[in-house]
Design a protein around this motif. Structure first.
Motif, PDB file in Angstrom:
ATOM      1  N   PRO A  29       0.838  -1.205   0.000  1.00 41.18           N
ATOM      2  CA  PRO A  29       0.000   0.000   0.000  1.00 41.18           C
ATOM      3  C   PRO A  29       0.872   1.255   0.000  1.00 41.18           C
ATOM      4  O   PRO A  29       1.933   1.279   0.634  1.00 41.18           O
ATOM      5  CB  PRO A  29      -0.790  -0.116   1.302  1.00 41.18           C
ATOM      6  CG  PRO A  29      -0.762  -1.571   1.651  1.00 41.18           C
ATOM      7  CD  PRO A  29       0.565  -2.073   1.169  1.00 41.18           C
ATOM      8  N   ALA A  85      -4.719   0.219   5.236  1.00 37.88           N
ATOM      9  CA  ALA A  85      -4.752  -0.235   3.841  1.00 37.88           C
ATOM     10  C   ALA A  85      -4.317  -1.692   3.710  1.00 37.88           C
ATOM     11  O   ALA A  85      -3.415  -2.161   4.418  1.00 37.88           O
ATOM     12  CB  ALA A  85      -3.863   0.649   2.984  1.00 37.88           C
ATOM     13  N   GLU A  86      -4.973  -2.386   2.789  1.00 35.27           N
ATOM     14  CA  GLU A  86      -4.620  -3.770   2.483  1.00 35.27           C
ATOM     15  C   GLU A  86      -3.672  -3.800   1.291  1.00 35.27           C
ATOM     16  O   GLU A  86      -3.423  -2.792   0.635  1.00 35.27           O
ATOM     17  CB  GLU A  86      -5.886  -4.574   2.183  1.00 35.27           C
ATOM     18  CG  GLU A  86      -6.861  -4.630   3.354  1.00 35.27           C
ATOM     19  CD  GLU A  86      -8.117  -5.412   3.023  1.00 35.27           C
ATOM     20  OE1 GLU A  86      -8.243  -5.860   1.859  1.00 35.27           O
ATOM     21  OE2 GLU A  86      -8.972  -5.553   3.909  1.00 35.27           O
ATOM     22  N   ASN A 128      -3.532  -1.723  -2.274  1.00 42.34           N
ATOM     23  CA  ASN A 128      -4.304  -0.477  -2.146  1.00 42.34           C
ATOM     24  C   ASN A 128      -3.355   0.722  -2.246  1.00 42.34           C
ATOM     25  O   ASN A 128      -2.259   0.699  -1.681  1.00 42.34           O
ATOM     26  CB  ASN A 128      -5.030  -0.422  -0.809  1.00 42.34           C
ATOM     27  CG  ASN A 128      -6.226  -1.358  -0.769  1.00 42.34           C
ATOM     28  OD1 ASN A 128      -6.418  -2.175  -1.668  1.00 42.34           O
ATOM     29  ND2 ASN A 128      -7.024  -1.255   0.268  1.00 42.34           N
ATOM     30  N   SER A 175      -3.312   5.295  -2.899  1.00 42.59           N
ATOM     31  CA  SER A 175      -4.044   6.557  -3.027  1.00 42.59           C
ATOM     32  C   SER A 175      -3.116   7.610  -3.618  1.00 42.59           C
ATOM     33  O   SER A 175      -1.979   7.767  -3.175  1.00 42.59           O
ATOM     34  CB  SER A 175      -4.548   7.017  -1.653  1.00 42.59           C
ATOM     35  OG  SER A 175      -5.179   8.278  -1.745  1.00 42.59           O
ATOM     36  N   LEU A 214      -7.998   6.442  -6.335  1.00 38.15           N
ATOM     37  CA  LEU A 214      -7.994   5.438  -5.268  1.00 38.15           C
ATOM     38  C   LEU A 214      -8.008   4.059  -5.907  1.00 38.15           C
ATOM     39  O   LEU A 214      -8.932   3.716  -6.651  1.00 38.15           O
ATOM     40  CB  LEU A 214      -9.205   5.607  -4.365  1.00 38.15           C
ATOM     41  CG  LEU A 214      -9.349   4.573  -3.244  1.00 38.15           C
ATOM     42  CD1 LEU A 214      -8.195   4.700  -2.246  1.00 38.15           C
ATOM     43  CD2 LEU A 214     -10.694   4.726  -2.519  1.00 38.15           C
ATOM     44  N   ASP A 215      -6.979   3.278  -5.635  1.00 40.40           N
ATOM     45  CA  ASP A 215      -6.860   1.919  -6.163  1.00 40.40           C
ATOM     46  C   ASP A 215      -7.092   0.931  -5.020  1.00 40.40           C
ATOM     47  O   ASP A 215      -6.325   0.891  -4.060  1.00 40.40           O
ATOM     48  CB  ASP A 215      -5.470   1.716  -6.757  1.00 40.40           C
ATOM     49  CG  ASP A 215      -5.334   0.381  -7.483  1.00 40.40           C
ATOM     50  OD1 ASP A 215      -6.256  -0.455  -7.376  1.00 40.40           O
ATOM     51  OD2 ASP A 215      -4.303   0.179  -8.152  1.00 40.40           O
ATOM     52  N   THR A 216      -8.167   0.176  -5.134  1.00 44.13           N
ATOM     53  CA  THR A 216      -8.484  -0.811  -4.092  1.00 44.13           C
ATOM     54  C   THR A 216      -8.190  -2.232  -4.560  1.00 44.13           C
ATOM     55  O   THR A 216      -8.670  -3.199  -3.976  1.00 44.13           O
ATOM     56  CB  THR A 216      -9.958  -0.701  -3.683  1.00 44.13           C
ATOM     57  OG1 THR A 216     -10.789  -0.853  -4.839  1.00 44.13           O
ATOM     58  CG2 THR A 216     -10.232   0.650  -3.038  1.00 44.13           C
ATOM     59  N   GLY A 250      -9.499   1.665 -10.827  1.00 45.59           N
ATOM     60  CA  GLY A 250      -9.505   2.494  -9.643  1.00 45.59           C
ATOM     61  C   GLY A 250     -10.605   3.544  -9.735  1.00 45.59           C
ATOM     62  O   GLY A 250     -11.374   3.593 -10.695  1.00 45.59           O
TER      63      GLY A 250
END
Length: 248
Positions: free
Chosen positions: A51, A101-102, A105, A107, A129-131, A136
């Motif tokens: 992250p 954050a995992e 992930n 930002s 934001l990339d999850t 994203g």
């Protein structure tokens, strides 16, 4: 008080006033911004799936209100649901994001000066934001900052009262022009499925007024953030005279 003494004091006051006028920064002179770029990984993590938070912003010492506004608007772009709490600063947001954050992930936050003209500073804001999914969540925004008034200029500030419908009608014309200039103009299904919409992202650029759109608003994700351009000549009687370039 004698007439001579009064005249002398008046001269001193006028001289001081002139000095203050001379040394007061001109709003027509462009501001100098300094870049502030940083990228931080989650503590104790290494590798491509760690992250991270990437912040690429600008600072300006001469306009503290604008400096604070840029940070506040970037922070608002990190809020995606009513449950999300607004962090008090970018540093606090970075710590908060990395703490929870995992893997995969990330930002990204960016503020850049797009233009300066006629005492206006136009700042473009970006977020991503990339999850870990296929796509994203990108975001965009503008700040139209008036140095004369030391405040952000909203759409209501820009428009002559009662002319909001006329403004969006001009936007619809710009949308039609955009369709014609692309491959979509000859695609009835596209025109039907992706109609014109209003947008909160409006910028008073020097050559035209720009409407910028979030993804999935008037075009598929693959088209990114579409920009529509309205010539100032179409906005006479709609836009307040003071916002036309060269008249501020």
């Amino acid at each position: 008080m004698s007439l001579l003494k009064f005249a002398s004091m008046t001269c001193i006051a006028l001289t001081l006033g002139a000095c203050q006028s001379v040394f007061q920064p001109s709003v027509q002179k462009p501001l100098t911004f300094t870049a502030d770029r940083s990228e931080q990984l989650k503590a104790g993590c290494s590798g491509q799936e760690c992250p991270l938070v990437n912040i690429d912003t600008v600072h300006v010492a001469d306009e503290p209100k604008l400096d604070a506004l840029i940070e506040q608007r970037l922070l608002k772009m990190t809020v995606f649901s009513p449950e999300d709490k607004l962090a008090p600063s970018l540093e606090a947001y970075r710590e908060q994001f990395l703490r929870t954050a995992e893997s995969r992930n990330s930002s990204y936050l960016q503020a850049k000066v797009r233009e300066q003209h006629d005492g206006l500073v136009i700042v473009e804001l970006s977020s991503y934001l990339d999850t870990g999914g296929a796509h994203g969540i990108p975001g965009r925004g503008f700040i139209n900052y008036s140095r004369q008034n030391q405040k952000e200029v909203t759409l209501q500030d820009m428009l002559v009262p009662g002319q909001e419908n006329a403004f969006w009608a001009a936007g619809k014309v710009a949308h039609n022009n955009w369709l014609i200039s692309t491959r979509f103009g000859n695609d009835p299904e596209f025109v039907k499925n992706w109609p014109f919409q209003q947008t909160p992202h409006v910028a008073l650029l020097k050559d035209n007024v720009v409407l910028k759109y979030d993804v999935y608003s008037i075009a598929p994700y693959s088209e990114g953030h579409v920009e529509l351009k309205i010539p100032y000549s179409r906005l006479r009687g709609i836009l307040k005279p003071e916002w036309f370039p060269g008249r501020g």
